[in-house]
Motif scaffolding. Structure first.
Motif, PDB file in Angstrom:
ATOM      1  N   GLY A 175       0.794  -1.218   0.000  1.00 30.32           N
ATOM      2  CA  GLY A 175       0.000   0.000   0.000  1.00 30.32           C
ATOM      3  C   GLY A 175       0.825   1.267   0.000  1.00 30.32           C
ATOM      4  N   HIS A 176       2.076   1.196  -0.430  1.00 28.90           N
ATOM      5  CA  HIS A 176       2.940   2.371  -0.419  1.00 28.90           C
ATOM      6  C   HIS A 176       2.867   3.087  -1.765  1.00 28.90           C
ATOM      7  CE1 HIS A 176       5.120  -0.986  -2.127  1.00 28.90           C
ATOM      8  NE2 HIS A 176       6.048  -0.186  -2.607  1.00 28.90           N
ATOM      9  N   THR A 177       3.539   4.215  -1.863  1.00 27.66           N
ATOM     10  CA  THR A 177       3.619   4.993  -3.097  1.00 27.66           C
ATOM     11  C   THR A 177       4.994   4.811  -3.705  1.00 27.66           C
ATOM     12  OG1 THR A 177       2.040   6.648  -2.277  1.00 27.66           O
ATOM     13  CG2 THR A 177       3.455   7.288  -4.117  1.00 27.66           C
ATOM     14  N   VAL A 178       5.058   4.477  -4.977  1.00 32.44           N
ATOM     15  CA  VAL A 178       6.310   4.285  -5.694  1.00 32.44           C
ATOM     16  C   VAL A 178       6.504   5.471  -6.637  1.00 32.44           C
ATOM     17  CG1 VAL A 178       7.550   2.869  -7.365  1.00 32.44           C
ATOM     18  CG2 VAL A 178       6.269   1.784  -5.519  1.00 32.44           C
ATOM     19  N   VAL A 179       7.673   6.087  -6.580  1.00 33.69           N
ATOM     20  CA  VAL A 179       8.022   7.196  -7.463  1.00 33.69           C
ATOM     21  C   VAL A 179       9.209   6.734  -8.308  1.00 33.69           C
ATOM     22  CG1 VAL A 179       8.752   9.594  -7.626  1.00 33.69           C
ATOM     23  CG2 VAL A 179       7.226   8.885  -5.779  1.00 33.69           C
ATOM     24  N   LEU A 180       9.027   6.727  -9.622  1.00 32.50           N
ATOM     25  CA  LEU A 180      10.067   6.272 -10.545  1.00 32.50           C
ATOM     26  C   LEU A 180      10.670   7.473 -11.259  1.00 32.50           C
ATOM     27  CD1 LEU A 180       8.298   3.177 -12.153  1.00 32.50           C
ATOM     28  CD2 LEU A 180       9.768   3.257 -10.131  1.00 32.50           C
ATOM     29  N   GLY A 181      11.989   7.615 -11.150  1.00 33.09           N
ATOM     30  CA  GLY A 181      12.686   8.703 -11.821  1.00 33.09           C
ATOM     31  C   GLY A 181      13.004   9.845 -10.879  1.00 33.09           C
ATOM     32  N   TRP A 182      13.767  10.788 -11.404  1.00 35.05           N
ATOM     33  CA  TRP A 182      14.190  11.961 -10.622  1.00 35.05           C
ATOM     34  C   TRP A 182      14.142  13.180 -11.530  1.00 35.05           C
ATOM     35  CZ3 TRP A 182      15.462  11.779  -5.438  1.00 35.05           C
ATOM     36  CH2 TRP A 182      15.949  12.955  -4.880  1.00 35.05           C
ATOM     37  N   SER A 183      13.389  14.193 -11.127  1.00 35.49           N
ATOM     38  CA  SER A 183      13.274  15.412 -11.922  1.00 35.49           C
ATOM     39  C   SER A 183      12.909  16.561 -10.994  1.00 35.49           C
ATOM     40  CB  SER A 183      12.219  15.234 -13.028  1.00 35.49           C
ATOM     41  OG  SER A 183      10.940  15.046 -12.458  1.00 35.49           O
ATOM     42  N   ASP A 184      12.555  17.701 -11.608  1.00 38.64           N
ATOM     43  CA  ASP A 184      12.210  18.880 -10.811  1.00 38.64           C
ATOM     44  C   ASP A 184      10.983  18.653  -9.940  1.00 38.64           C
ATOM     45  OD1 ASP A 184      14.290  20.190 -12.044  1.00 38.64           O
ATOM     46  OD2 ASP A 184      13.039  21.095 -13.599  1.00 38.64           O
ATOM     47  N   GLN A 185      10.156  17.678 -10.293  1.00 40.43           N
ATOM     48  CA  GLN A 185       8.906  17.463  -9.567  1.00 40.43           C
ATOM     49  C   GLN A 185       9.067  16.622  -8.308  1.00 40.43           C
ATOM     50  OE1 GLN A 185       9.231  16.777 -12.927  1.00 40.43           O
ATOM     51  NE2 GLN A 185       8.317  18.684 -13.586  1.00 40.43           N
ATOM     52  N   ILE A 186      10.227  16.018  -8.084  1.00 43.23           N
ATOM     53  CA  ILE A 186      10.362  15.016  -7.032  1.00 43.23           C
ATOM     54  C   ILE A 186      10.066  15.587  -5.651  1.00 43.23           C
ATOM     55  CG2 ILE A 186      12.853  15.413  -6.936  1.00 43.23           C
ATOM     56  CD1 ILE A 186      11.045  12.066  -6.299  1.00 43.23           C
ATOM     57  N   SER A 187      10.621  16.747  -5.331  1.00 44.63           N
ATOM     58  CA  SER A 187      10.416  17.293  -3.988  1.00 44.63           C
ATOM     59  C   SER A 187       8.963  17.695  -3.766  1.00 44.63           C
ATOM     60  CB  SER A 187      11.345  18.490  -3.759  1.00 44.63           C
ATOM     61  OG  SER A 187      11.100  19.503  -4.726  1.00 44.63           O
ATOM     62  N   THR A 252       2.912  -4.505  -5.080  1.00 42.23           N
ATOM     63  CA  THR A 252       2.138  -4.347  -3.847  1.00 42.23           C
ATOM     64  C   THR A 252       1.876  -2.886  -3.513  1.00 42.23           C
ATOM     65  OG1 THR A 252       4.175  -4.396  -2.513  1.00 42.23           O
ATOM     66  CG2 THR A 252       3.073  -6.500  -2.939  1.00 42.23           C
ATOM     67  N   ALA A 253       2.224  -1.974  -4.417  1.00 40.86           N
ATOM     68  CA  ALA A 253       2.053  -0.547  -4.148  1.00 40.86           C
ATOM     69  C   ALA A 253       0.606  -0.128  -4.395  1.00 40.86           C
ATOM     70  CB  ALA A 253       2.993   0.270  -5.026  1.00 40.86           C
ATOM     71  N   ASP A 254       0.253   1.001  -3.828  1.00 38.23           N
ATOM     72  CA  ASP A 254      -1.061   1.589  -4.053  1.00 38.23           C
ATOM     73  C   ASP A 254      -1.043   2.519  -5.257  1.00 38.23           C
ATOM     74  OD1 ASP A 254      -3.768   2.131  -3.467  1.00 38.23           O
ATOM     75  OD2 ASP A 254      -3.174   3.997  -2.493  1.00 38.23           O
ATOM     76  N   VAL A 255       0.045   3.270  -5.413  1.00 37.16           N
ATOM     77  CA  VAL A 255       0.189   4.225  -6.512  1.00 37.16           C
ATOM     78  C   VAL A 255       1.610   4.128  -7.049  1.00 37.16           C
ATOM     79  CG1 VAL A 255       0.039   6.645  -7.205  1.00 37.16           C
ATOM     80  CG2 VAL A 255      -1.483   5.781  -5.432  1.00 37.16           C
ATOM     81  N   VAL A 256       1.752   4.197  -8.369  1.00 27.49           N
ATOM     82  CA  VAL A 256       3.061   4.270  -9.018  1.00 27.49           C
ATOM     83  C   VAL A 256       3.085   5.540  -9.851  1.00 27.49           C
ATOM     84  CG1 VAL A 256       4.696   3.184 -10.584  1.00 27.49           C
ATOM     85  CG2 VAL A 256       3.303   1.764  -9.080  1.00 27.49           C
ATOM     86  N   LEU A 257       4.014   6.437  -9.550  1.00 26.99           N
ATOM     87  CA  LEU A 257       4.157   7.705 -10.255  1.00 26.99           C
ATOM     88  C   LEU A 257       5.441   7.673 -11.074  1.00 26.99           C
ATOM     89  CD1 LEU A 257       3.272  10.140  -7.320  1.00 26.99           C
ATOM     90  CD2 LEU A 257       1.729   9.128  -8.994  1.00 26.99           C
ATOM     91  N   VAL A 258       5.334   7.939 -12.366  1.00 24.00           N
ATOM     92  CA  VAL A 258       6.490   7.973 -13.259  1.00 24.00           C
ATOM     93  C   VAL A 258       6.747   9.428 -13.619  1.00 24.00           C
ATOM     94  CG1 VAL A 258       7.515   7.096 -15.384  1.00 24.00           C
ATOM     95  CG2 VAL A 258       5.828   5.712 -14.144  1.00 24.00           C
ATOM     96  N   LEU A 259       7.842   9.979 -13.101  1.00 25.63           N
ATOM     97  CA  LEU A 259       8.143  11.396 -13.299  1.00 25.63           C
ATOM     98  C   LEU A 259       8.662  11.646 -14.707  1.00 25.63           C
ATOM     99  CD1 LEU A 259       9.892  12.308  -9.932  1.00 25.63           C
ATOM    100  CD2 LEU A 259       7.486  12.481 -10.534  1.00 25.63           C
ATOM    101  N   PRO A 260       8.452  12.848 -15.234  1.00 24.39           N
ATOM    102  CA  PRO A 260       8.965  13.165 -16.576  1.00 24.39           C
ATOM    103  C   PRO A 260      10.475  13.313 -16.559  1.00 24.39           C
ATOM    104  CG  PRO A 260       8.043  15.125 -15.568  1.00 24.39           C
ATOM    105  CD  PRO A 260       7.750  13.987 -14.626  1.00 24.39           C
ATOM    106  N   ARG A 261      11.071  13.178 -17.721  1.00 21.67           N
ATOM    107  CA  ARG A 261      12.503  13.410 -17.873  1.00 21.67           C
ATOM    108  C   ARG A 261      12.758  14.906 -18.004  1.00 21.67           C
ATOM    109  NH1 ARG A 261      15.402   9.015 -16.696  1.00 21.67           N
ATOM    110  NH2 ARG A 261      17.011   9.611 -18.177  1.00 21.67           N
TER     111      ARG A 261
END
Length: 673
Positions: A175-187, A252-261
């Motif tokens: 039930g966790h949140t997964v964030v894929l990638g690193w960009s200006d939006q991460i913080s 097993t995640a609740d949300v997967v967020l794919v950040l832009p390049r």
């Protein structure tokens, strides 16, 4: 040609009897002197450039360093010597000073050996030489075994710690949140998720990026601060690598967020990451997938790769739409920021079984602590600002703006409206506008297109930019919007000082693309804003300026008037992703609010709804807007436009709250007109 003769120098020196003598020096300058028999030779002085002989201590250290460089055997040898130098004399002193020690010399020597052996774990057995040798052998075997075992354990622990430090271990969360990638939006994304989890139980955010784990943790710790009950877990790896994706347990995640390049040309990597994600979790993934691309040409491919239930946003188009709307509605960016972050009021979609059978106008007034703005029909169709006489049917849900979902309850009595102050003023027809665009980047064409969809026919957009041709030809008509190009660098005083701010209804300032300016587009934007501010001071004319920026930290130092509009693309998309990650129905809502032809957020004069100069409740304004087919969601006080942090913007006020409505106040509405 004969070899040239070597010149000889003549040196004068003193002999033993004090008389001056001569000596001849050879080619090397070394003196030759015939020594008399029985007379001691005087030592020859070293040449001035002769190398200094190393001191004995330096030579000893050099020899010791070379010995240590020989490897493990040399280290063991020196360790043994160092131990013996300390242990043997100390053991001898202990034996010779012990009253119970034997009297014989050999007996004392055996006692010294036993003490040395016990100290160094060499057995210490005394007796025949064979017995002593065997005891030493057994002790060495035991020492080798123990040291090897300790070394293996230490190595295993060190490798495990290094693996953890590199971020290669697997996250075991549900039930966790997964964030894929690193960009200006991460913080922004992480901070908003932390804020959303503030009133809930423990949560976790797992970040996977091709960066150092420690650097990611430190940067997020600095940007986000206290995370409360939410744990931030960083793992190293490429999001496009299925093996690396397993480390954050997306299945097993609740949300997967794919950040832009960072660049539009890298959107193909987003598609690859989404394909890897589908390959890792399968088609029956329970997680909600949300991805962002920059180039619209990759949006379809990303949607196909993510799956039918995923949401794919296009960051450049969203930014261009908002810039175009803010250019004509000063203060609109503040309204969007209030609606998008979790710190204030935001959109919710709630069940409303008790509202079935009522009209939408009636539902507006029974929610006194929240603002109803639309309906989601039972079939999933979204309708913002529906006609006031439309009925709420069973299975319908309400779209509301509230501080929290537990405040979206029906009041015992509907809010009362004062019909005596409601006006029925006819809305004036839209007039042509004159706008100014300073700067150019790859989103500017979209901004021009979206402006042409909103402005009245006959409007003009002046573009001042340098570099490649931003608009071809110099004058171009976009659905009633005439675009006129003037070449010039907006960061030069001569370019900006030649502008007449009095003729413009709005000014848009754009920074260049990253690759065109070396990666710091906001630097040129700040220079342009500084020149505009100086022009306002010298000309006496102020301008409604909307600025596009990439880094929200530069907003605080921008030289503009308080309450000016800023569209920070990175923060905007980060807020959007955070909101949609909590409720996927909001994707269609924001799409409609930003798209032409649908419902839009507008700031209209308060005099269109109530008599100015009077006191009236916000419920009265809501009732007046409902008569026009609009949903009033807040207001902006013109006398507080310079006061931080809201600059006069108030969203979702209490309907019972009574205030004085000034001539220059605005009402914030969602409308289709």
């Amino acid at each position: 040609m004969p070899w040239p003769a070597t010149p000889h120098a003549t040196a004068v020196h003193k002999t033993n009897n004090g008389q001056a003598g001569r000596r001849r020096t050879g080619p090397a300058g070394v003196g030759r002197q015939r020594q008399g028999r029985g007379t001691p030779a005087a030592p020859a002085a070293p040449p001035a450039d002769a190398p200094r002989r190393a001191a004995p201590g330096e030579q000893a250290r050099y020899w010791f360093d070379n010995t240590l460089a020989g490897g493990g055997a040399a280290l063991i040898g020196w360790l043994a010597v160092a131990c013996l130098v300390v242990v043997v004399p100390a053991s001898a002193v202990l034996v010779w000073t012990d009253d119970r020690a034997p009297d014989g010399r050999w007996a004392k020597a055996a006692a010294v050996w036993r003490s040395v052996g016990q100290t160094l774990r060499l057995g210490g057995e005394a007796g025949p030489p064979l017995r002593v040798a065997l005891s030493v052998l057994l002790a060495l075997v035991a020492l080798f075994y123990v040291s090897t075992l300790v070394s293996l354990i230490t190595t295993a622990i060190t490798e495990k710690l290094l693996a953890l430090r590199r971020g290669h271990s697997t996250v075991l969360e549900h039930g966790h949140t997964v964030v894929l990638g690193w960009s200006d939006q991460i913080s922004t994304v992480v901070a908003e998720i932390v804020e959303a989890n503030a009133n809930q139980g423990r949560g976790a955010v797992a970040v996977l990026a091709d960066r150092d784990k420690t650097d990611m943790e430190e940067e997020l710790r600095t940007a986000v601060g206290d995370t409360g009950h939410t744990r931030i877990i960083c793992r190293n790896g490429r999001p496009a690598d299925p093996a690396a994706l397993e480390r954050v347990s997306p299945a097993t995640a609740d949300v997967v967020l794919v950040l832009p390049r960072d660049e539009p040309g890298e959107d193909a990597e987003i598609v690859r990451s989404l394909l890897s994600l589908r390959a890792t979790v399968g088609d029956d993934c329970r997680a909600r997938i949300l991805a962002v691309v920059r180039d619209g040409r990759y949006r379809l491919a990303a949607t196909l790769a993510a799956g039918p239930d995923a949401v794919v946003l296009e960051i450049d188009d969203i930014t261009a739409r908002l810039v175009a709307q803010c250019a004509r509605q000063p203060g609109l960016s503040l309204v969007f920021q209030e609606l998008l972050d979790f710190a204030g009021d935001e959109f919710y979609v709630v069940e409303a079984p008790a509202q079935a059978g009522r009209t939408f106008a009636e539902v507006l007034m029974v929610h006194t602590a929240s603002t109803v703005v639309g309906v989601v029909r039972a079939d999933g169709a979204l309708r913002l600002a529906p006609p006031p006489d439309s009925l709420i049917r069973p299975g319908d849900r309400l779209v509301v703006i509230a501080e929290d979902d537990d405040t979206t309850v029906e009041a015992p009595e509907p809010a009362a409206a004062d019909v005596s102050v409601i006006v029925s003023r006819t809305v004036p027809a839209a007039r042509p506008e004159t706008l100014l665009l300073l700067g150019w980047n790859h989103r500017a064409h979209r901004i021009v297109r979206h402006l042409s969809e909103h402005v009245a026919p006959g409007s003009v957009l002046h573009v001042v930019a340098d570099g490649p041709e931003p608009v071809t030809p110099d004058a171009e008509v976009h659905a009633g919007l005439t675009v006129v190009l003037r070449h010039g660098d907006p960061t030069l005083p001569g370019t900006v000082n030649g502008l007449d701010l009095a003729v413009y209804d709005g000014v848009i300032v754009l920074g260049p693309d990253r690759e065109a300016c070396g990666g710091a587009p906001d630097d040129r934007t700040l220079v342009t804003l500084l020149l505009l501010r100086d022009l306002e001071r010298t000309s006496g004319h102020s301008a409604a300026v909307v600025t596009e920026m990439t880094d929200d930290r530069n907003r605080a130092i921008a030289p503009v008037g308080p309450g000016a509009d800023f569209v920070v693309s990175g923060k905007l998309v980060g807020l959007l992703m955070s909101q949609i990650s909590q409720n996927r129905h909001l994707s269609g809502l924001f799409e409609e609010l930003l798209a032409p032809g649908g419902a839009t957020i507008q700031l209209k004069p308060a005099g269109h709804y109530v008599r100015t100069g009077c006191r009236a409740s916000f419920a009265t304004v809501v009732a007046s807007a409902s008569l026009r087919g609009e949903c009033a969601i807040g207001y902006r006080s013109r006398d507080r436009t310079t006061t931080a942090p809201d600059y006069g913007v108030r969203v979702n006020p209490r309907k019972a709250g009574v205030r004085y409505w000034g001539e220059h106040d605005d009402v914030i509405v969602i409308t289709r007109h």
